[in-house]
Design a protein around this motif. Sequence first.
Motif, mmCIF file in Angstrom:
data_model
loop_
_atom_site.group_PDB
_atom_site.id
_atom_site.type_symbol
_atom_site.label_atom_id
_atom_site.label_comp_id
_atom_site.label_asym_id
_atom_site.label_seq_id
_atom_site.Cartn_x
_atom_site.Cartn_y
_atom_site.Cartn_z
ATOM 1 N N GLY A 115 3.610 -11.199 3.463
ATOM 2 C CA GLY A 115 4.107 -9.927 3.966
ATOM 3 C C GLY A 115 3.160 -8.796 3.615
ATOM 4 N N GLU A 116 3.279 -7.718 4.364
ATOM 5 C CA GLU A 116 2.486 -6.528 4.079
ATOM 6 C C GLU A 116 3.409 -5.323 4.197
ATOM 7 O OE1 GLU A 116 -1.189 -3.999 6.003
ATOM 8 O OE2 GLU A 116 -1.030 -6.130 6.477
ATOM 9 N N VAL A 117 3.380 -4.466 3.188
ATOM 10 C CA VAL A 117 4.244 -3.292 3.158
ATOM 11 C C VAL A 117 3.383 -2.046 3.052
ATOM 12 C CG1 VAL A 117 6.087 -2.099 1.897
ATOM 13 C CG2 VAL A 117 6.063 -4.596 2.001
ATOM 14 N N ILE A 118 3.652 -1.082 3.921
ATOM 15 C CA ILE A 118 2.968 0.207 3.836
ATOM 16 C C ILE A 118 4.035 1.279 3.642
ATOM 17 C CG2 ILE A 118 1.502 1.884 5.014
ATOM 18 C CD1 ILE A 118 0.313 -0.505 6.586
ATOM 19 N N MET A 119 3.918 2.005 2.526
ATOM 20 C CA MET A 119 4.839 3.104 2.246
ATOM 21 C C MET A 119 4.095 4.405 2.506
ATOM 22 S SD MET A 119 6.172 1.530 -1.301
ATOM 23 C CE MET A 119 4.597 0.718 -1.567
ATOM 24 N N ARG A 120 4.751 5.303 3.194
ATOM 25 C CA ARG A 120 4.054 6.522 3.605
ATOM 26 C C ARG A 120 4.991 7.720 3.492
ATOM 27 N NH1 ARG A 120 2.378 4.674 8.494
ATOM 28 N NH2 ARG A 120 0.376 4.117 7.644
ATOM 29 N N LEU A 121 4.470 8.796 2.944
ATOM 30 C CA LEU A 121 5.187 10.072 2.983
ATOM 31 C C LEU A 121 4.765 10.742 4.276
ATOM 32 C CD1 LEU A 121 4.591 11.352 -0.649
ATOM 33 C CD2 LEU A 121 6.790 10.743 0.354
ATOM 34 N N GLN A 139 0.855 -1.183 0.000
ATOM 35 C CA GLN A 139 0.000 0.000 0.000
ATOM 36 C C GLN A 139 0.886 1.226 0.000
ATOM 37 O OE1 GLN A 139 -1.971 -0.745 3.749
ATOM 38 N NE2 GLN A 139 -3.897 -1.091 2.685
ATOM 39 N N SER A 140 0.508 2.217 -0.779
ATOM 40 C CA SER A 140 1.219 3.489 -0.721
ATOM 41 C C SER A 140 0.210 4.551 -0.285
ATOM 42 C CB SER A 140 1.842 3.832 -2.069
ATOM 43 O OG SER A 140 0.908 3.673 -3.114
ATOM 44 N N ALA A 170 14.690 12.586 5.845
ATOM 45 C CA ALA A 170 14.152 11.250 6.124
ATOM 46 C C ALA A 170 12.634 11.320 6.260
ATOM 47 C CB ALA A 170 14.778 10.668 7.385
ATOM 48 N N ASN A 171 11.969 11.671 5.154
ATOM 49 C CA ASN A 171 10.521 11.864 5.227
ATOM 50 C C ASN A 171 9.736 10.738 4.558
ATOM 51 O OD1 ASN A 171 11.117 12.440 2.573
ATOM 52 N ND2 ASN A 171 9.745 14.183 2.435
ATOM 53 N N LYS A 172 10.397 9.618 4.304
ATOM 54 C CA LYS A 172 9.706 8.472 3.713
ATOM 55 C C LYS A 172 9.779 7.304 4.696
ATOM 56 C CE LYS A 172 10.660 10.112 -0.902
ATOM 57 N NZ LYS A 172 11.239 11.398 -0.508
ATOM 58 N N THR A 173 8.617 6.751 4.990
ATOM 59 C CA THR A 173 8.522 5.673 5.975
ATOM 60 C C THR A 173 8.060 4.395 5.288
ATOM 61 O OG1 THR A 173 7.932 7.268 7.682
ATOM 62 C CG2 THR A 173 7.436 4.966 8.149
ATOM 63 N N VAL A 174 8.714 3.288 5.631
ATOM 64 C CA VAL A 174 8.301 1.974 5.140
ATOM 65 C C VAL A 174 8.052 1.094 6.363
ATOM 66 C CG1 VAL A 174 9.027 -0.096 3.893
ATOM 67 C CG2 VAL A 174 9.560 2.154 2.970
ATOM 68 N N GLU A 175 6.846 0.503 6.423
ATOM 69 C CA GLU A 175 6.504 -0.452 7.478
ATOM 70 C C GLU A 175 6.334 -1.812 6.808
ATOM 71 O OE1 GLU A 175 2.898 0.784 9.332
ATOM 72 O OE2 GLU A 175 3.671 2.768 9.846
ATOM 73 N N ILE A 176 6.979 -2.820 7.369
ATOM 74 C CA ILE A 176 6.871 -4.170 6.802
ATOM 75 C C ILE A 176 6.457 -5.143 7.903
ATOM 76 C CG2 ILE A 176 8.036 -6.025 5.557
ATOM 77 C CD1 ILE A 176 10.063 -3.967 4.567
#
Length: 99
Positions: free
Chosen positions: A37-43, A6-7, A50-56
């Motif tokens: 797995g589940e990935v969430i990419m967030r601005l 998800q973005s 460092a304004n980009k977050t990735v949750e896995i």
Amino acid sequence: MKVQMQSVHFDADQKLLDFIQKRLDKLETFYDRVTEGEVIMRLNNKDGIANKTVEIKVLVPGTMLFAQEDAGTFEAATDAAADSLKRQITKYKEKLLSH
């Protein structure tokens, strides 16, 4: 491994999605029972680079492993989170083998 991505607040291009999929597929070399797995990419609104977050989240039998990283690029955040998950998977496997 089946990975849901998800973005949030932006559209991730196919190149980024392929990079993340490839990076997570490497985790299976450390433990072959990773189911999904589940990935969430967030601005995020943080100041600085460092304004980009990735949750896995990664599901293995009996538990869920999680890593969240901030970086200047989604690729760098993915690398850091995947390295963290690699350590968690190794630790989880050692715990299983010691019982």
